[in-house]
Design a protein around this motif. Structure first.
Motif, mmCIF file in Angstrom:
data_model
loop_
_atom_site.group_PDB
_atom_site.id
_atom_site.type_symbol
_atom_site.label_atom_id
_atom_site.label_comp_id
_atom_site.label_asym_id
_atom_site.label_seq_id
_atom_site.Cartn_x
_atom_site.Cartn_y
_atom_site.Cartn_z
ATOM 1 N N PHE A 228 -34.541 17.617 4.849
ATOM 2 C CA PHE A 228 -34.067 16.698 5.871
ATOM 3 C C PHE A 228 -35.201 16.461 6.859
ATOM 4 C CE2 PHE A 228 -33.035 20.940 7.380
ATOM 5 C CZ PHE A 228 -33.423 20.911 8.704
ATOM 6 N N GLY A 229 -35.100 15.363 7.588
ATOM 7 C CA GLY A 229 -36.171 15.054 8.517
ATOM 8 C C GLY A 229 -35.737 14.093 9.597
ATOM 9 N N TYR A 230 -36.681 13.842 10.490
ATOM 10 C CA TYR A 230 -36.464 12.914 11.599
ATOM 11 C C TYR A 230 -37.723 12.079 11.750
ATOM 12 C CZ TYR A 230 -35.675 11.118 16.281
ATOM 13 O OH TYR A 230 -35.519 10.285 17.363
ATOM 14 N N LYS A 231 -37.545 10.775 11.890
ATOM 15 C CA LYS A 231 -38.664 9.852 12.079
ATOM 16 C C LYS A 231 -38.395 9.037 13.350
ATOM 17 C CE LYS A 231 -40.938 7.104 8.805
ATOM 18 N NZ LYS A 231 -40.883 6.056 7.762
ATOM 19 N N GLN A 232 -39.434 8.934 14.191
ATOM 20 C CA GLN A 232 -39.283 8.219 15.464
ATOM 21 C C GLN A 232 -40.429 7.216 15.616
ATOM 22 O OE1 GLN A 232 -36.878 8.532 18.113
ATOM 23 N NE2 GLN A 232 -37.960 6.660 18.692
ATOM 24 N N ILE A 233 -40.083 5.947 15.850
ATOM 25 C CA ILE A 233 -41.091 4.928 16.141
ATOM 26 C C ILE A 233 -41.645 5.205 17.536
ATOM 27 C CG2 ILE A 233 -41.532 2.460 16.458
ATOM 28 C CD1 ILE A 233 -40.794 3.029 13.599
ATOM 29 N N ILE A 234 -42.973 5.292 17.663
ATOM 30 C CA ILE A 234 -43.618 5.554 18.953
ATOM 31 C C ILE A 234 -44.079 4.240 19.578
ATOM 32 C CG2 ILE A 234 -45.567 6.699 20.085
ATOM 33 C CD1 ILE A 234 -45.342 8.855 17.857
#
Length: 92
Positions: free
Chosen positions: A29-35
Motif C-alpha cells: 500500500f502507499g500514498y502519493k501526494q502532488i507537491i
C-alpha cells in the motif's frame, strides 16, 4: 491518493549442491501526494511471504580414519521480505 497493490514475486538462491526458487504473493500500500506541477512525493510499503521449502541431501561422510558412513541432511528454509520506499517523482 492512497493505493493498494497485489502482485507476485520470486527469488532464487544457490545452496550446497542445490539451487532453489521460491515465489510468493506481494501485498503493498502507499500514498502519493502532488507537491507542485509535475512533482510528487510518495511512500510505499510492501510485504511478501515466500512460504517454506524443504530439501534433502544424501551421501557418505568420511571419518578421519577413512570409514565411510551414509548420511542424510534435511533442511527447511522459510522466507519473508518487507520494503519501504520513500521518494520524489516528476511526471512529464
Amino acid at each position: 491518493m492512497i493505493y493498494a497493490k497485489v502482485g507476485y514475486t520470486g527469488a532464487s538462491a544457490n545452496g550446497v549442491n542445490t539451487d532453489f526458487y521460491m515465489g510468493g504473493t506481494s501485498f503493498g500500500f502507499g500514498y502519493k501526494q502532488i507537491i507542485s506541477s509535475g512533482v510528487y512525493g510518495f511512500a510505499e510499503y510492501n510485504y511478501v511471504n515466500y512460504g517454506s521449502l524443504s530439501r534433502s541431501l544424501s551421501g557418505n561422510l568420511v571419518t578421519p580414519t577413512k570409514l565411510s558412513v551414509p548420511a542424510t541432511l534435511t533442511s527447511t528454509v522459510s522466507a519473508t521480505s518487507t520494503n519501504l520506499l520513500i521518494g520524489l517523482g516528476y511526471r512529464f
